[in-house]
Design a protein around this motif. Structure first.
Motif, mmCIF file in Angstrom:
data_model
loop_
_atom_site.group_PDB
_atom_site.id
_atom_site.type_symbol
_atom_site.label_atom_id
_atom_site.label_comp_id
_atom_site.label_asym_id
_atom_site.label_seq_id
_atom_site.Cartn_x
_atom_site.Cartn_y
_atom_site.Cartn_z
ATOM 1 N N SER A 179 49.608 8.533 35.370
ATOM 2 C CA SER A 179 49.186 7.155 35.594
ATOM 3 C C SER A 179 48.209 6.728 34.494
ATOM 4 O O SER A 179 47.465 7.539 33.965
ATOM 5 C CB SER A 179 48.528 7.000 36.962
ATOM 6 O OG SER A 179 49.451 7.275 37.989
ATOM 7 N N SER A 180 48.229 5.432 34.183
ATOM 8 C CA SER A 180 47.385 4.886 33.123
ATOM 9 C C SER A 180 46.165 4.210 33.735
ATOM 10 O O SER A 180 46.294 3.224 34.470
ATOM 11 C CB SER A 180 48.176 3.892 32.279
ATOM 12 O OG SER A 180 47.341 3.251 31.344
ATOM 13 N N MET A 233 43.142 -0.734 35.474
ATOM 14 C CA MET A 233 41.973 -1.614 35.406
ATOM 15 C C MET A 233 42.390 -3.040 35.069
ATOM 16 O O MET A 233 41.886 -4.003 35.664
ATOM 17 C CB MET A 233 40.989 -1.075 34.362
ATOM 18 C CG MET A 233 40.353 0.246 34.733
ATOM 19 S SD MET A 233 39.348 0.944 33.406
ATOM 20 C CE MET A 233 38.076 -0.305 33.270
ATOM 21 N N LEU A 234 43.315 -3.185 34.136
ATOM 22 C CA LEU A 234 43.816 -4.523 33.799
ATOM 23 C C LEU A 234 44.507 -5.173 34.988
ATOM 24 O O LEU A 234 44.328 -6.372 35.248
ATOM 25 C CB LEU A 234 44.772 -4.435 32.616
ATOM 26 C CG LEU A 234 44.155 -4.155 31.243
ATOM 27 C CD1 LEU A 234 45.239 -3.857 30.222
ATOM 28 C CD2 LEU A 234 43.320 -5.343 30.780
ATOM 29 N N LEU A 235 45.299 -4.397 35.720
ATOM 30 C CA LEU A 235 45.971 -4.940 36.900
ATOM 31 C C LEU A 235 44.969 -5.361 37.966
ATOM 32 O O LEU A 235 45.153 -6.391 38.634
ATOM 33 C CB LEU A 235 46.942 -3.902 37.460
ATOM 34 C CG LEU A 235 48.209 -3.634 36.649
ATOM 35 C CD1 LEU A 235 48.971 -2.443 37.215
ATOM 36 C CD2 LEU A 235 49.096 -4.863 36.619
ATOM 37 N N TYR A 236 43.919 -4.580 38.128
ATOM 38 C CA TYR A 236 42.904 -4.914 39.136
ATOM 39 C C TYR A 236 42.231 -6.243 38.793
ATOM 40 O O TYR A 236 42.103 -7.136 39.653
ATOM 41 C CB TYR A 236 41.879 -3.789 39.216
ATOM 42 C CG TYR A 236 40.698 -4.112 40.108
ATOM 43 C CD1 TYR A 236 40.807 -4.015 41.487
ATOM 44 C CD2 TYR A 236 39.492 -4.524 39.562
ATOM 45 C CE1 TYR A 236 39.736 -4.326 42.308
ATOM 46 C CE2 TYR A 236 38.412 -4.829 40.375
ATOM 47 C CZ TYR A 236 38.535 -4.726 41.747
ATOM 48 O OH TYR A 236 37.464 -5.041 42.551
ATOM 49 N N PHE A 237 41.806 -6.395 37.533
ATOM 50 C CA PHE A 237 41.143 -7.644 37.138
ATOM 51 C C PHE A 237 42.131 -8.805 37.117
ATOM 52 O O PHE A 237 41.746 -9.948 37.394
ATOM 53 C CB PHE A 237 40.485 -7.480 35.771
ATOM 54 C CG PHE A 237 39.285 -6.576 35.787
ATOM 55 C CD1 PHE A 237 38.161 -6.908 36.524
ATOM 56 C CD2 PHE A 237 39.284 -5.391 35.079
ATOM 57 C CE1 PHE A 237 37.050 -6.083 36.554
ATOM 58 C CE2 PHE A 237 38.180 -4.550 35.099
ATOM 59 C CZ PHE A 237 37.057 -4.897 35.840
ATOM 60 N N TYR A 239 53.035 1.816 26.758
ATOM 61 C CA TYR A 239 52.477 3.152 26.507
ATOM 62 C C TYR A 239 52.547 4.014 27.766
ATOM 63 O O TYR A 239 52.849 5.216 27.693
ATOM 64 C CB TYR A 239 51.034 3.020 26.027
ATOM 65 C CG TYR A 239 50.362 4.339 25.744
ATOM 66 C CD1 TYR A 239 50.675 5.068 24.606
ATOM 67 C CD2 TYR A 239 49.404 4.858 26.618
ATOM 68 C CE1 TYR A 239 50.065 6.279 24.339
ATOM 69 C CE2 TYR A 239 48.785 6.063 26.361
ATOM 70 C CZ TYR A 239 49.117 6.767 25.217
ATOM 71 O OH TYR A 239 48.518 7.964 24.965
ATOM 72 N N ALA A 240 52.283 3.413 28.933
ATOM 73 C CA ALA A 240 52.346 4.171 30.188
ATOM 74 C C ALA A 240 53.772 4.613 30.500
ATOM 75 O O ALA A 240 53.993 5.710 31.011
ATOM 76 C CB ALA A 240 51.790 3.322 31.336
#
Length: 210
Positions: free
Chosen positions: A51-52, A57-61, A178-179
């Motif tokens: 997992s990335s 973090m980007l998805l959360y924000f 990248y993930a």
């Protein structure tokens, strides 16, 4: 107890797996046939987790910002669409509605694909981001700049929220691809590692030659 998120249909999973392997990655199968690559503890840890964290973090924000974006454009775009001076803004309304519908699906696929390490969902997340969301966001952004000659407050708000969203989408596309590459490598590593572990007992019980 948390329930496991439902998976995509089998046919869709297979196509997305092939797409991720052929488009997003270029794997050399010889890299996974060397037994030494699967014997060390650091290599096993690397195989176990793919997992990335930056993508999560980007998805959360992004999930936190999405209601703000949705409220802002829901308030602004109907005003622009009903204005006689900005009648072409009806295109912005259609683009906003299409983007909002896709965004619910895209964020779900991103969470399910990254946290549960599901390569088909993560591949679909990348495709929706690149093919639909980034062009729609750029359209809304450019349209607000082109028609902002009269410095209207509504278009300034559209520009402000879209420039943030474009930044989210570009970063998510980069880290998402990248993930996917890491996930394809990790799944191939797990497959060859299981083959290696299954071959060890057979070699132990094999009769010595000579």
């Amino acid at each position: 107890m948390l329930r496991r998120a439902p998976e995509l249909p089998r046919s869709v999973n297979d196509r997305l797996n092939r797409l991720a392997t052929s488009v997003f990655t270029s794997i050399d199968a010889n890299d996974y046939k060397r037994g030494n690559n699967f014997q060390s503890k650091p290599t096993r840890i690397e195989i176990d987790y793919s997992s990335s964290l930056p993508l999560q973090m980007l998805l959360y924000f992004n999930v936190c910002f999405f209601p703000c974006w949705l409220f802002s454009l829901t308030f602004v775009l109907p005003i622009l669409a009903t204005s006689a001076k900005n009648y072409p803004a009806i295109l912005m309304v259609f683009a906003f509605l299409f983007k909002a519908i896709i965004e619910f699906i895209r964020l779900y696929l991103g969470y399910a694909g990254n946290l549960a390490e599901r390569m088909p969902e993560l591949t679909a997340f990348c495709l929706l981001t690149i093919i639909f969301q980034i062009p729609l966001s750029i359209f809304l952004l450019v349209y607000s700049v082109i028609t902002n000659a009269d410095k209207e407050m509504q278009l300034a708000l559209v520009f402000a929220v879209e420039i943030i969203y474009v930044t989210f989408l570009l970063l998510e596309a980069i880290f998402g691809i990248y993930a996917v590459r890491i996930m394809v490598t990790a799944q191939s590593s797990r497959f060859h590692y299981r083959q290696f572990e299954e071959a060890l007992p057979a070699n132990d019980f094999a009769s010595p030659s000579g």
